[in-house]
Design a protein around this motif. Structure first.
Motif, mmCIF file in Angstrom:
data_model
loop_
_atom_site.group_PDB
_atom_site.id
_atom_site.type_symbol
_atom_site.label_atom_id
_atom_site.label_comp_id
_atom_site.label_asym_id
_atom_site.label_seq_id
_atom_site.Cartn_x
_atom_site.Cartn_y
_atom_site.Cartn_z
ATOM 1 N N ILE A 251 0.834 -1.203 0.000
ATOM 2 C CA ILE A 251 0.000 0.000 0.000
ATOM 3 C C ILE A 251 0.872 1.257 0.000
ATOM 4 N N VAL A 252 1.910 1.274 0.829
ATOM 5 C CA VAL A 252 2.803 2.432 0.909
ATOM 6 C C VAL A 252 3.539 2.631 -0.411
ATOM 7 N N VAL A 253 4.043 1.540 -0.997
ATOM 8 C CA VAL A 253 4.756 1.632 -2.285
ATOM 9 C C VAL A 253 3.806 2.123 -3.375
ATOM 10 N N ALA A 254 2.588 1.622 -3.414
ATOM 11 C CA ALA A 254 1.616 2.057 -4.421
ATOM 12 C C ALA A 254 1.292 3.539 -4.257
ATOM 13 N N LEU A 255 1.181 3.990 -3.019
ATOM 14 C CA LEU A 255 0.916 5.405 -2.749
ATOM 15 C C LEU A 255 2.073 6.276 -3.243
ATOM 16 N N LEU A 256 3.298 5.872 -2.947
ATOM 17 C CA LEU A 256 4.468 6.636 -3.387
ATOM 18 C C LEU A 256 4.581 6.662 -4.912
ATOM 19 N N VAL A 257 4.328 5.543 -5.553
ATOM 20 C CA VAL A 257 4.367 5.496 -7.018
ATOM 21 C C VAL A 257 3.277 6.380 -7.603
ATOM 22 N N GLY A 258 2.109 6.380 -7.005
ATOM 23 C CA GLY A 258 1.013 7.218 -7.479
ATOM 24 C C GLY A 258 1.323 8.701 -7.349
ATOM 25 N N VAL A 259 1.932 9.092 -6.243
ATOM 26 C CA VAL A 259 2.298 10.494 -6.049
ATOM 27 C C VAL A 259 3.359 10.909 -7.071
ATOM 28 N N ALA A 260 4.384 10.079 -7.256
ATOM 29 C CA ALA A 260 5.449 10.404 -8.211
ATOM 30 C C ALA A 260 4.894 10.468 -9.634
ATOM 31 N N LEU A 261 4.073 9.510 -9.996
ATOM 32 C CA LEU A 261 3.488 9.493 -11.336
ATOM 33 C C LEU A 261 2.584 10.705 -11.553
ATOM 34 N N GLY A 262 1.796 11.059 -10.557
ATOM 35 C CA GLY A 262 0.929 12.235 -10.655
ATOM 36 C C GLY A 262 1.728 13.509 -10.828
ATOM 37 N N PHE A 263 2.845 13.622 -10.111
ATOM 38 C CA PHE A 263 3.698 14.801 -10.227
ATOM 39 C C PHE A 263 4.235 14.950 -11.643
ATOM 40 N N PHE A 264 4.767 13.862 -12.208
ATOM 41 C CA PHE A 264 5.353 13.946 -13.540
ATOM 42 C C PHE A 264 4.302 14.177 -14.622
ATOM 43 N N ILE A 265 3.126 13.601 -14.467
ATOM 44 C CA ILE A 265 2.053 13.828 -15.435
ATOM 45 C C ILE A 265 1.596 15.291 -15.377
ATOM 46 N N ALA A 266 1.439 15.835 -14.160
ATOM 47 C CA ALA A 266 1.035 17.237 -14.015
ATOM 48 C C ALA A 266 2.107 18.170 -14.577
ATOM 49 N N ARG A 267 3.368 17.848 -14.355
ATOM 50 C CA ARG A 267 4.478 18.672 -14.874
ATOM 51 C C ARG A 267 4.475 18.686 -16.393
ATOM 52 N N LYS A 268 4.297 17.511 -17.001
ATOM 53 C CA LYS A 268 4.266 17.419 -18.465
ATOM 54 C C LYS A 268 3.072 18.194 -19.029
ATOM 55 N N TYR A 269 1.928 18.097 -18.360
ATOM 56 C CA TYR A 269 0.740 18.821 -18.799
ATOM 57 C C TYR A 269 0.970 20.331 -18.743
ATOM 58 N N MET A 270 1.549 20.821 -17.645
ATOM 59 C CA MET A 270 1.794 22.256 -17.517
ATOM 60 C C MET A 270 2.800 22.754 -18.543
ATOM 61 N N MET A 271 3.831 21.964 -18.833
ATOM 62 C CA MET A 271 4.820 22.359 -19.847
ATOM 63 C C MET A 271 4.147 22.499 -21.213
ATOM 64 N N SER A 272 3.310 21.535 -21.574
ATOM 65 C CA SER A 272 2.646 21.611 -22.876
ATOM 66 C C SER A 272 1.629 22.751 -22.894
ATOM 67 N N TYR A 273 0.954 23.010 -21.771
ATOM 68 C CA TYR A 273 -0.015 24.111 -21.694
ATOM 69 C C TYR A 273 0.683 25.451 -21.891
ATOM 70 N N LEU A 274 1.817 25.643 -21.230
ATOM 71 C CA LEU A 274 2.547 26.904 -21.369
ATOM 72 C C LEU A 274 3.136 27.064 -22.763
ATOM 73 N N LYS A 275 3.461 25.951 -23.417
ATOM 74 C CA LYS A 275 3.971 26.047 -24.778
ATOM 75 C C LYS A 275 2.859 26.466 -25.740
ATOM 76 N N LYS A 276 1.641 25.957 -25.518
ATOM 77 C CA LYS A 276 0.501 26.307 -26.376
ATOM 78 C C LYS A 276 -0.054 27.687 -26.035
ATOM 79 N N ASN A 277 -0.039 28.068 -24.767
ATOM 80 C CA ASN A 277 -0.586 29.350 -24.301
ATOM 81 C C ASN A 277 0.499 30.109 -23.554
ATOM 82 N N PRO A 278 1.379 30.764 -24.285
ATOM 83 C CA PRO A 278 2.481 31.450 -23.601
ATOM 84 C C PRO A 278 1.976 32.622 -22.760
#
Length: 72
Positions: free
Chosen positions: A9-36
């Motif tokens: 459970i702890v490992v799944a939680l940590l993986v979920g947090v890390a994965l969520g962070f990287f997905i959100a970061r990638k989304y924000m980078m693409s958003y700022l590239k499309k909408n400077p």
């Protein structure tokens, strides 16, 4: 529940947090590239819509103030 169940459970939680962070970061980078953020041309257009005649000096002052505020 055995100890490995809690560990899973702890490992799944940590993986979920890390994965969520990287997905959100990638989304924000693409958003700022499309909408400077605001540039000089957009600032000039906004000033003209507000009824002001923008001079290059005033535009540069406003851009410098905005960049200083955002920490660039």
């Amino acid at each position: 529940m055995p100890w490995w169940g809690y560990l899973l459970i702890v490992v799944a939680l940590l993986v979920g947090v890390a994965l969520g962070f990287f997905i959100a970061r990638k989304y924000m980078m693409s958003y700022l590239k499309k909408n400077p953020p605001i540039n000089e041309q957009m600032l000039k257009m906004m000033m003209m819509q507000m009824g002001q005649k923008p001079s290059q000096k005033k535009i540069n002052q406003m851009m410098n103030a905005m960049n200083k505020q955002t920490g660039k």
